[in-house]
Motif scaffolding. Structure first.
Motif, mmCIF file in Angstrom:
data_model
loop_
_atom_site.group_PDB
_atom_site.id
_atom_site.type_symbol
_atom_site.label_atom_id
_atom_site.label_comp_id
_atom_site.label_asym_id
_atom_site.label_seq_id
_atom_site.Cartn_x
_atom_site.Cartn_y
_atom_site.Cartn_z
ATOM 1 N N ALA A 89 -8.377 7.140 7.691
ATOM 2 C CA ALA A 89 -8.181 6.715 9.074
ATOM 3 C C ALA A 89 -6.804 7.068 9.613
ATOM 4 C CB ALA A 89 -8.402 5.204 9.179
ATOM 5 N N MET A 90 -6.010 7.860 8.867
ATOM 6 C CA MET A 90 -4.663 8.189 9.310
ATOM 7 C C MET A 90 -4.341 9.661 9.070
ATOM 8 S SD MET A 90 -2.592 5.697 6.692
ATOM 9 C CE MET A 90 -3.478 4.208 6.392
ATOM 10 N N THR A 91 -3.214 10.058 9.621
ATOM 11 C CA THR A 91 -2.773 11.429 9.408
ATOM 12 C C THR A 91 -2.272 11.586 7.976
ATOM 13 O OG1 THR A 91 -0.491 11.019 10.056
ATOM 14 C CG2 THR A 91 -2.037 11.587 11.827
ATOM 15 N N SER A 92 -2.137 12.806 7.547
ATOM 16 C CA SER A 92 -1.656 13.093 6.199
ATOM 17 C C SER A 92 -0.255 12.531 5.988
ATOM 18 C CB SER A 92 -1.665 14.600 5.967
ATOM 19 O OG SER A 92 -1.070 14.919 4.741
ATOM 20 N N SER A 93 0.606 12.653 6.987
ATOM 21 C CA SER A 93 1.973 12.149 6.905
ATOM 22 C C SER A 93 1.985 10.627 6.767
ATOM 23 C CB SER A 93 2.750 12.568 8.150
ATOM 24 O OG SER A 93 4.003 11.943 8.186
ATOM 25 N N GLN A 94 1.165 9.946 7.581
ATOM 26 C CA GLN A 94 1.091 8.486 7.500
ATOM 27 C C GLN A 94 0.573 8.044 6.135
ATOM 28 O OE1 GLN A 94 -1.262 7.627 11.081
ATOM 29 N NE2 GLN A 94 0.315 6.122 11.554
ATOM 30 N N CYS A 95 -0.439 8.720 5.637
ATOM 31 C CA CYS A 95 -1.014 8.373 4.337
ATOM 32 C C CYS A 95 0.017 8.534 3.229
ATOM 33 C CB CYS A 95 -2.247 9.225 4.060
ATOM 34 S SG CYS A 95 -2.995 8.859 2.466
ATOM 35 N N THR A 96 0.767 9.614 3.274
ATOM 36 C CA THR A 96 1.787 9.852 2.262
ATOM 37 C C THR A 96 2.853 8.771 2.311
ATOM 38 O OG1 THR A 96 1.417 12.230 2.386
ATOM 39 C CG2 THR A 96 3.504 11.504 1.422
ATOM 40 N N LYS A 97 3.313 8.425 3.517
ATOM 41 C CA LYS A 97 4.314 7.372 3.650
ATOM 42 C C LYS A 97 3.775 6.041 3.123
ATOM 43 C CE LYS A 97 6.688 9.267 7.672
ATOM 44 N NZ LYS A 97 6.912 9.113 9.112
ATOM 45 N N MET A 98 2.524 5.729 3.424
ATOM 46 C CA MET A 98 1.927 4.478 2.963
ATOM 47 C C MET A 98 1.864 4.441 1.433
ATOM 48 S SD MET A 98 -1.831 2.803 3.649
ATOM 49 C CE MET A 98 -2.679 4.016 2.644
ATOM 50 N N MET A 99 1.387 5.519 0.827
ATOM 51 C CA MET A 99 1.229 5.550 -0.626
ATOM 52 C C MET A 99 2.583 5.497 -1.344
ATOM 53 S SD MET A 99 -1.910 5.383 -0.883
ATOM 54 C CE MET A 99 -2.715 5.921 -2.341
ATOM 55 N N VAL A 100 3.569 6.221 -0.833
ATOM 56 C CA VAL A 100 4.892 6.206 -1.453
ATOM 57 C C VAL A 100 5.536 4.831 -1.273
ATOM 58 C CG1 VAL A 100 7.216 7.195 -1.374
ATOM 59 C CG2 VAL A 100 5.226 8.694 -1.260
ATOM 60 N N THR A 101 5.358 4.223 -0.108
ATOM 61 C CA THR A 101 5.902 2.881 0.122
ATOM 62 C C THR A 101 5.250 1.872 -0.807
ATOM 63 O OG1 THR A 101 6.335 3.410 2.438
ATOM 64 C CG2 THR A 101 6.319 1.093 1.839
ATOM 65 N N ARG A 102 3.935 1.934 -0.942
ATOM 66 C CA ARG A 102 3.245 1.043 -1.879
ATOM 67 C C ARG A 102 3.840 1.178 -3.282
ATOM 68 N NH1 ARG A 102 -3.255 1.965 -1.044
ATOM 69 N NH2 ARG A 102 -3.498 0.838 0.930
ATOM 70 N N SER A 103 3.993 2.420 -3.720
ATOM 71 C CA SER A 103 4.498 2.687 -5.072
ATOM 72 C C SER A 103 5.926 2.193 -5.254
ATOM 73 C CB SER A 103 4.445 4.177 -5.388
ATOM 74 O OG SER A 103 3.139 4.655 -5.270
ATOM 75 N N THR A 104 6.805 2.573 -4.343
ATOM 76 C CA THR A 104 8.212 2.213 -4.511
ATOM 77 C C THR A 104 8.425 0.706 -4.376
ATOM 78 O OG1 THR A 104 8.665 2.726 -2.182
ATOM 79 C CG2 THR A 104 9.138 4.444 -3.810
ATOM 80 N N LEU A 105 7.688 0.052 -3.495
ATOM 81 C CA LEU A 105 7.857 -1.390 -3.342
ATOM 82 C C LEU A 105 7.290 -2.141 -4.544
ATOM 83 C CD1 LEU A 105 9.117 -3.490 -1.589
ATOM 84 C CD2 LEU A 105 7.013 -3.636 -0.266
ATOM 85 N N THR A 106 6.202 -1.652 -5.108
ATOM 86 C CA THR A 106 5.657 -2.268 -6.317
ATOM 87 C C THR A 106 6.632 -2.092 -7.485
ATOM 88 O OG1 THR A 106 3.403 -1.877 -5.550
ATOM 89 C CG2 THR A 106 3.695 -2.300 -7.899
ATOM 90 N N ILE A 107 7.245 -0.918 -7.587
ATOM 91 C CA ILE A 107 8.265 -0.691 -8.613
ATOM 92 C C ILE A 107 9.470 -1.603 -8.374
ATOM 93 C CG2 ILE A 107 9.940 1.001 -9.485
ATOM 94 C CD1 ILE A 107 7.704 3.138 -9.017
ATOM 95 N N THR A 108 9.845 -1.773 -7.113
ATOM 96 C CA THR A 108 10.951 -2.674 -6.776
ATOM 97 C C THR A 108 10.655 -4.095 -7.230
ATOM 98 O OG1 THR A 108 11.520 -1.328 -4.844
ATOM 99 C CG2 THR A 108 12.384 -3.566 -4.894
ATOM 100 N N CYS A 109 9.427 -4.557 -7.008
ATOM 101 C CA CYS A 109 9.038 -5.900 -7.462
ATOM 102 C C CYS A 109 9.214 -6.024 -8.969
ATOM 103 C CB CYS A 109 7.579 -6.193 -7.090
ATOM 104 S SG CYS A 109 7.254 -6.367 -5.333
ATOM 105 N N ALA A 110 8.749 -5.034 -9.707
ATOM 106 C CA ALA A 110 8.841 -5.074 -11.171
ATOM 107 C C ALA A 110 10.297 -5.017 -11.642
ATOM 108 C CB ALA A 110 8.041 -3.921 -11.772
#
Length: 168
Positions: free
Chosen positions: A66-87
């Motif tokens: 439902a999003m552009t390639s750029s938005q999807c990439t930003k979402m996935m990288v943000t999910r990953s980095t924030l989850t790593i930050t939590c850990a």
């Protein structure tokens, strides 16, 4: 007067517990950004998007189709980095706890870890906030909302943890 290692560990651990909790809230809440169009409220998070329709919230999973390639990439990288930050921030809490228990008997490796790992957590936090806010506010009309603000507060607390860690 010098502050002893146990006192600093207690203070740093407390700061990082708060930061960790706020990072988790920021990661899970569906409110990185919000907008209102035609009297319908919309929120966007890293994992879910929601809309307030007929006096109730309806939420659905955020999907890349439902999003552009750029938005999807930003979402996935943000999910990953924030989850790593939590850990990593929880690891820092454990390191402060270990230093609290050991006090003057803490090894050089533990002290070095306490000085370095909070900085790594802060770097990941800043990266996730920059990408997350860019992702969440990219459609026209969306503004920063609750989860992003919790993340900003958590990053500021993380910075406080870094300052305390350097003093140990």
């Amino acid at each position: 007067m010098t502050v002893n290692r146990r006192t600093l560990s207690f203070i740093g651990g407390g700061i990082m517990i708060l930061a960790s909790i706020l990072f988790i809230f920021s990661n899970t809440l569906a409110s990185w950004s919000a907008a209102t169009f035609s009297s319908i409220k919309f929120t966007k998070g890293l994992w879910q998007d929601c809309s307030f329709v007929l006096n109730r919230w309806v939420c659905f999973d955020s999907v890349c189709s439902a999003m552009t390639s750029s938005q999807c990439t930003k979402m996935m990288v943000t999910r990953s980095t924030l989850t790593i930050t939590c850990a990593i921030s929880m690891l820092v809490v454990l390191l402060f706890l270990a230093c609290l228990v050991l006090g003057a008997k803490a090894t050089r490796g533990l002290i070095l870890s306490i000085k370095i790992i909070p900085i790594v957590s802060l770097v990941f936090a800043i990266l996730s906030l920059v990408l997350g806010i860019s992702f969440a506010t990219s459609p026209y009309g969306y503004s920063v909302s609750g989860a992003a603000i919790w993340g900003i507060i958590a990053a500021v607390l993380n910075m406080g943890g870094v300052i305390v860690a350097v003093m140990i």
